[in-house]
Design a protein around this motif. Structure first.
Motif, PDB file in Angstrom:
ATOM      1  N   GLU A  41     -24.991  12.627  -4.587  1.00  0.00           N
ATOM      2  CA  GLU A  41     -24.736  11.668  -3.409  1.00  0.00           C
ATOM      3  C   GLU A  41     -23.326  11.078  -3.818  1.00  0.00           C
ATOM      4  OE1 GLU A  41     -27.444  11.147  -5.212  1.00  0.00           O
ATOM      5  OE2 GLU A  41     -29.063  10.382  -3.997  1.00  0.00           O
ATOM      6  N   THR A  42     -22.869  11.066  -5.077  1.00  0.00           N
ATOM      7  CA  THR A  42     -21.438  10.535  -5.176  1.00  0.00           C
ATOM      8  C   THR A  42     -20.599  11.237  -4.471  1.00  0.00           C
ATOM      9  OG1 THR A  42     -22.553   9.314  -7.285  1.00  0.00           O
ATOM     10  CG2 THR A  42     -20.045   9.599  -7.287  1.00  0.00           C
ATOM     11  N   LYS A  43     -20.526  12.544  -4.701  1.00  0.00           N
ATOM     12  CA  LYS A  43     -19.536  13.479  -4.166  1.00  0.00           C
ATOM     13  C   LYS A  43     -19.652  13.345  -2.714  1.00  0.00           C
ATOM     14  CE  LYS A  43     -19.564  17.399  -7.428  1.00  0.00           C
ATOM     15  NZ  LYS A  43     -19.696  18.693  -7.586  1.00  0.00           N
ATOM     16  N   THR A  44     -20.692  13.057  -2.031  1.00  0.00           N
ATOM     17  CA  THR A  44     -20.445  13.126  -0.622  1.00  0.00           C
ATOM     18  C   THR A  44     -19.844  11.650  -0.226  1.00  0.00           C
ATOM     19  OG1 THR A  44     -22.789  14.187  -0.405  1.00  0.00           O
ATOM     20  CG2 THR A  44     -22.113  12.616   1.514  1.00  0.00           C
ATOM     21  N   VAL A  45     -20.156  10.625  -0.881  1.00  0.00           N
ATOM     22  CA  VAL A  45     -19.424   9.357  -0.783  1.00  0.00           C
ATOM     23  C   VAL A  45     -18.038   9.564  -0.980  1.00  0.00           C
ATOM     24  CG1 VAL A  45     -19.210   6.897  -1.675  1.00  0.00           C
ATOM     25  CG2 VAL A  45     -21.614   7.869  -1.048  1.00  0.00           C
ATOM     26  N   SER A  46     -17.640  10.130  -2.297  1.00  0.00           N
ATOM     27  CA  SER A  46     -16.179  10.299  -2.480  1.00  0.00           C
ATOM     28  C   SER A  46     -15.471  11.054  -1.356  1.00  0.00           C
ATOM     29  CB  SER A  46     -16.268  11.046  -3.781  1.00  0.00           C
ATOM     30  OG  SER A  46     -14.896  11.299  -4.192  1.00  0.00           O
ATOM     31  N   THR A  47     -16.089  12.177  -0.948  1.00  0.00           N
ATOM     32  CA  THR A  47     -15.340  12.960   0.296  1.00  0.00           C
ATOM     33  C   THR A  47     -15.176  12.195   1.507  1.00  0.00           C
ATOM     34  OG1 THR A  47     -16.561  15.026  -0.561  1.00  0.00           O
ATOM     35  CG2 THR A  47     -15.661  15.135   1.543  1.00  0.00           C
ATOM     36  N   SER A  48     -16.336  11.343   1.807  1.00  0.00           N
ATOM     37  CA  SER A  48     -16.292  10.484   2.994  1.00  0.00           C
ATOM     38  C   SER A  48     -15.103   9.593   2.849  1.00  0.00           C
ATOM     39  CB  SER A  48     -17.435   9.981   3.307  1.00  0.00           C
ATOM     40  OG  SER A  48     -17.613   8.961   4.259  1.00  0.00           O
ATOM     41  N   LEU A  49     -15.131   8.814   1.660  1.00  0.00           N
ATOM     42  CA  LEU A  49     -13.997   8.016   1.334  1.00  0.00           C
ATOM     43  C   LEU A  49     -12.703   8.387   1.411  1.00  0.00           C
ATOM     44  CD1 LEU A  49     -14.199   4.827   0.665  1.00  0.00           C
ATOM     45  CD2 LEU A  49     -14.253   5.215  -1.607  1.00  0.00           C
ATOM     46  N   GLN A  50     -12.406   9.640   0.791  1.00  0.00           N
ATOM     47  CA  GLN A  50     -11.242  10.096   0.989  1.00  0.00           C
ATOM     48  C   GLN A  50     -10.559  10.422   2.311  1.00  0.00           C
ATOM     49  OE1 GLN A  50     -11.623  13.852  -1.624  1.00  0.00           O
ATOM     50  NE2 GLN A  50     -11.055  12.409  -3.508  1.00  0.00           N
ATOM     51  N   ALA A  51     -11.598  10.824   2.906  1.00  0.00           N
ATOM     52  CA  ALA A  51     -11.279  11.087   4.385  1.00  0.00           C
ATOM     53  C   ALA A  51     -10.873   9.826   5.105  1.00  0.00           C
ATOM     54  CB  ALA A  51     -12.482  11.813   5.049  1.00  0.00           C
ATOM     55  N   TYR A  52     -11.602   8.786   5.068  1.00  0.00           N
ATOM     56  CA  TYR A  52     -11.392   7.339   5.526  1.00  0.00           C
ATOM     57  C   TYR A  52     -10.042   6.804   5.002  1.00  0.00           C
ATOM     58  CZ  TYR A  52     -12.302   2.377   6.789  1.00  0.00           C
ATOM     59  OH  TYR A  52     -12.325   1.251   7.321  1.00  0.00           O
ATOM     60  N   GLN A  53      -9.913   6.949   3.520  1.00  0.00           N
ATOM     61  CA  GLN A  53      -8.480   6.554   3.170  1.00  0.00           C
ATOM     62  C   GLN A  53      -7.265   7.586   3.660  1.00  0.00           C
ATOM     63  OE1 GLN A  53      -8.510   6.655  -1.174  1.00  0.00           O
ATOM     64  NE2 GLN A  53      -7.006   5.246  -1.250  1.00  0.00           N
ATOM     65  N   LYS A  54      -7.603   8.740   4.044  1.00  0.00           N
ATOM     66  CA  LYS A  54      -6.405   9.484   4.634  1.00  0.00           C
ATOM     67  C   LYS A  54      -5.822   9.042   5.675  1.00  0.00           C
ATOM     68  CE  LYS A  54      -5.232  14.448   5.545  1.00  0.00           C
ATOM     69  NZ  LYS A  54      -4.217  13.996   6.128  1.00  0.00           N
ATOM     70  N   THR A  55      -6.695   8.557   6.807  1.00  0.00           N
ATOM     71  CA  THR A  55      -6.175   7.966   8.016  1.00  0.00           C
ATOM     72  C   THR A  55      -5.202   6.827   7.800  1.00  0.00           C
ATOM     73  OG1 THR A  55      -8.081   6.192   8.044  1.00  0.00           O
ATOM     74  CG2 THR A  55      -8.527   8.411   9.080  1.00  0.00           C
ATOM     75  N   PHE A  56      -5.511   6.008   6.851  1.00  0.00           N
ATOM     76  CA  PHE A  56      -4.560   4.752   6.423  1.00  0.00           C
ATOM     77  C   PHE A  56      -3.137   5.645   5.881  1.00  0.00           C
ATOM     78  CE2 PHE A  56      -8.813   2.581   6.365  1.00  0.00           C
ATOM     79  CZ  PHE A  56      -8.396   1.533   7.364  1.00  0.00           C
ATOM     80  N   VAL A  57      -3.584   6.673   4.926  1.00  0.00           N
ATOM     81  CA  VAL A  57      -2.159   7.320   4.352  1.00  0.00           C
ATOM     82  C   VAL A  57      -1.507   7.792   5.289  1.00  0.00           C
ATOM     83  CG1 VAL A  57      -1.464   8.844   2.734  1.00  0.00           C
ATOM     84  CG2 VAL A  57      -3.337   7.361   2.094  1.00  0.00           C
ATOM     85  N   ASP A  58      -2.067   8.522   6.092  1.00  0.00           N
ATOM     86  CA  ASP A  58      -1.173   9.277   7.399  1.00  0.00           C
ATOM     87  C   ASP A  58      -0.326   7.996   8.017  1.00  0.00           C
ATOM     88  OD1 ASP A  58      -2.125  11.551   6.521  1.00  0.00           O
ATOM     89  OD2 ASP A  58      -3.982  11.653   8.178  1.00  0.00           O
ATOM     90  N   GLN A  59      -1.072   6.724   8.547  1.00  0.00           N
ATOM     91  CA  GLN A  59      -0.599   5.903   9.304  1.00  0.00           C
ATOM     92  C   GLN A  59       0.533   5.282   8.606  1.00  0.00           C
ATOM     93  OE1 GLN A  59      -0.829   4.929  12.599  1.00  0.00           O
ATOM     94  NE2 GLN A  59       0.657   3.483  12.355  1.00  0.00           N
ATOM     95  N   MET A  60       0.371   5.169   7.272  1.00  0.00           N
ATOM     96  CA  MET A  60       1.385   4.331   6.369  1.00  0.00           C
ATOM     97  C   MET A  60       2.746   5.381   6.211  1.00  0.00           C
ATOM     98  SD  MET A  60       1.864   1.727   4.805  1.00  0.00           S
ATOM     99  CE  MET A  60       3.237   1.104   3.991  1.00  0.00           C
ATOM    100  N   THR A  61       2.427   6.621   6.038  1.00  0.00           N
ATOM    101  CA  THR A  61       3.434   7.522   6.102  1.00  0.00           C
ATOM    102  C   THR A  61       4.330   7.677   7.489  1.00  0.00           C
ATOM    103  OG1 THR A  61       2.011   9.113   4.677  1.00  0.00           O
ATOM    104  CG2 THR A  61       4.003  10.214   5.593  1.00  0.00           C
ATOM    105  N   THR A  62       3.760   7.714   8.313  1.00  0.00           N
ATOM    106  CA  THR A  62       4.538   7.367   9.755  1.00  0.00           C
ATOM    107  C   THR A  62       5.197   6.330   9.623  1.00  0.00           C
ATOM    108  OG1 THR A  62       2.591   8.593  10.645  1.00  0.00           O
ATOM    109  CG2 THR A  62       4.184   7.422  12.214  1.00  0.00           C
ATOM    110  N   MET A  63       4.885   5.074   9.508  1.00  0.00           N
ATOM    111  CA  MET A  63       5.506   3.906   9.283  1.00  0.00           C
ATOM    112  C   MET A  63       6.752   4.030   8.368  1.00  0.00           C
ATOM    113  SD  MET A  63       2.293   1.190   9.602  1.00  0.00           S
ATOM    114  CE  MET A  63       3.175  -0.237   9.687  1.00  0.00           C
ATOM    115  N   ASN A  64       6.590   4.467   7.222  1.00  0.00           N
ATOM    116  CA  ASN A  64       7.433   4.576   6.290  1.00  0.00           C
ATOM    117  C   ASN A  64       8.588   5.588   6.759  1.00  0.00           C
ATOM    118  OD1 ASN A  64       8.486   3.921   3.783  1.00  0.00           O
ATOM    119  ND2 ASN A  64       8.127   6.069   2.967  1.00  0.00           N
ATOM    120  N   ASN A  65       8.149   6.643   7.341  1.00  0.00           N
ATOM    121  CA  ASN A  65       9.205   7.499   7.941  1.00  0.00           C
ATOM    122  C   ASN A  65      10.030   6.782   8.993  1.00  0.00           C
ATOM    123  OD1 ASN A  65       8.358   9.516   6.298  1.00  0.00           O
ATOM    124  ND2 ASN A  65       7.055  10.517   7.726  1.00  0.00           N
TER     125      ASN A  65
END
Length: 170
Positions: A41-65
Motif C-alpha cells: 500500500e505504501t507504493k500506491t500512496v507514494s505514487t498518489s502523493l507524487q502526483a498530488y505534489q506535482k500539481t503544486f510543483v507545476d504551478q510553482m514553476t509557472t509562477m517562478n517563470n
C-alpha cells in the motif's frame, strides 16, 4: 512491634513480587518504518502523493517563470524608468515574491496533510498487526527501533519476521 513487623514483611513481599513481575516482562522491538516501507500500500500512496505534489510543483514553476521574466524585464528597462514606475515595478516584484512564498508554504501544508490522510490506514494496519503479535507472543513492550537506538537487543526479540507473516509480506 508485631504490627510494624507485619507491615515491613508485607512491604518486602510486595517489593519482591514487583521485581519478579518486572523480570517476567518480555520486551520486543521492530523497525516500524521498515515495516511500513515493505507494505504494498505504501507504493500506491507514494505514487498518489507524487502526483498530488506535482500539481503544486507545476504551478510553482509557472509562477517562478513569470517572476523571472518580470525581473529580467525590470532589470533591462530599469535605467529608462521614472522613479514612480520603478517603485511600482519593485512593489509588484516584491508582491509576486510574497505570493510565491505563501503559495509554497500552503502547498507544503496541503501535501503534508494529504500524506497523513493517505498514510493513516497503513500505519493503523501495521500497528494493529504489531499489537496482535505482541499479545500472541506475550510481549509487554514493543519498541520502535527506527526511532531509538537499541544498545542491546537479542535477535529473538525482533518482531519483524512475525509482522511480515501477519501482514502477508515477503
Amino acid at each position: 512491634m508485631k504490627k510494624l513487623f507485619k507491615v515491613a514483611l508485607v512491604a518486602v513481599g510486595m517489593l519482591f513480587a514487583g521485581s519478579f513481575a518486572n523480570a517476567q516482562s518480555k520486551i520486543g522491538h521492530i523497525n516500524f518504518n521498515q515495516l511500513i516501507d515493505l507494505m504494498p500500500e505504501t507504493k500506491t500512496v507514494s505514487t498518489s502523493l507524487q502526483a498530488y505534489q506535482k500539481t503544486f510543483v507545476d504551478q510553482m514553476t509557472t509562477m517562478n517563470n513569470e517572476y523571472q521574466a518580470k525581473v529580467k524585464d525590470y532589470t533591462d528597462k530599469r535605467t529608462t524608468m521614472t522613479d514612480a514606475v520603478r517603485t511600482a515595478k519593485e512593489n509588484e516584484l516584491t508582491d509576486m515574491q510574497k505570493r510565491m512564498n505563501d503559495y509554497q508554504n500552503n502547498a507544503q501544508q496541503q501535501v503534508d496533510a494529504k500524506r497523513q490522510e493517505l498514510g493513516k490506514p497503513i500505519i493503523d494496519k501495521a500497528t494493529t498487526a504489531v499489537q496482535a503479535i505482541a499479545k500472541e507472543k506475550g510481549y509487554a513492550y514493543v519498541l520502535d527501533s527506527s526511532q531509538i537506538t537499541l544498545l542491546v537487543s537479542p535477535d529473538a526479540d525482533d518482531l519483524m519476521a512475525a509482522a511480515k507473516l501477519k501482514l502477508g509480506l515477503k
